[in-house]
Design an enzyme around this catalytic site. Structure first.
Site, PDB file in Angstrom:
ATOM      1  CE1 TYR A 136     -15.686 -12.371  21.579  1.00 30.64           C
ATOM      2  CE2 TYR A 136     -14.394 -11.005  19.944  1.00 30.64           C
ATOM      3  CZ  TYR A 136     -14.400 -11.356  21.337  1.00 30.64           C
ATOM      4  OH  TYR A 136     -14.478 -10.633  22.661  1.00 30.64           O
ATOM      5  CG  LEU A 137     -15.085  -8.956  15.991  1.00 29.13           C
ATOM      6  CD1 LEU A 137     -14.594  -8.340  14.614  1.00 29.13           C
ATOM      7  CD2 LEU A 137     -15.079  -8.605  16.534  1.00 29.13           C
TER       8      LEU A 137
END
Length: 212
Positions: free
Chosen positions: A123-124
């Protein structure tokens, strides 16, 4: 009034953003939603809407003479590359073609160095790639990176720095309020910063980043 396209309008934070814009005397929100059954919620409040799927072409959503864009969309971990990364890029590209005056990105703390994260690395990384694409786009932008989101009450106070060097939490209400502040022309242009719950009024905290 400035026309503000809100991507991710149907999300928990997105709904708060749209409501704040709707109550504002400066901004008119256009809630961008993916599904037909999400439209009635906004139409019941007399909020302008547009159907758009970030996994597909989104150029049509700009027919409403959009002035600025606020990206608060997310796949909830289901399709981080398709939505959080590539969906953001699609909207950035369309924003460039339509001469959008400012693109405000709701990002996440840790998106600057995703490889160092203990969790949510995929996600990051997607958020990092979207943020970098925005920085390189030539658009005027602000990238806001909050800590862990809570459903606590609005405090109107935050802690803000380009890099806070610590982890923490912040309420969705305070994040939404910060994002709406950032839409103003004289606030946080071409700026990237992190926010957590804090003791400084949102407006005062943003004055510092605007003056840098």
């Amino acid at each position: 009034m400035e026309q503000i396209l809100v991507a991710g309008a149907n999300g928990t934070t997105g709904k708060k953003i749209v409501q704040l814009l709707h109550e504002s005397q400066y901004f008119n929100p256009i809630a961008m939603v993916r599904k037909e059954d999400e439209l009635p919620y906004f139409k019941a409040k007399n909020i302008d809407t547009v159907l758009g799927d970030l996994e597909e072409d989104v150029s049509h959503v700009f027919k409403n003479n959009i002035d600025k864009v606020l990206f608060a969309a997310g796949s909830g971990g289901k399709n981080v590359v398709g939505v959080d990364q590539e969906g953001a890029k699609r909207l950035i590209d369309a924003s460039k073609k339509n001469n959008i005056r400012k693109f405000v990105m709701l990002s996440s703390m840790g998106a600057d160095e995703p490889s160092k994260a203990e969790e949510l690395q995929d996600y990051l990384k997607a958020k990092h790639n979207a943020d970098e694409y925005l920085k390189d786009s030539g658009l005027n932008y602000a990238i806001v990176r909050p800590g862990s989101l809570t459903n606590d009450e609005l405090t109107n106070k935050i802690e803000l720095a380009r890099k806070l060097n610590k982890r923490g939490k912040i309420s969705r209400n305070d994040v939404a309020q910060t994002l709406v502040h950032v839409l103003n022309d004289d606030v946080a242009n071409k700026a990237t910063f992190e926010i957590l719950s804090g003791e400084t009024l949102i407006g005062e905290a943003l004055d510092k980043v605007s003056a840098d």
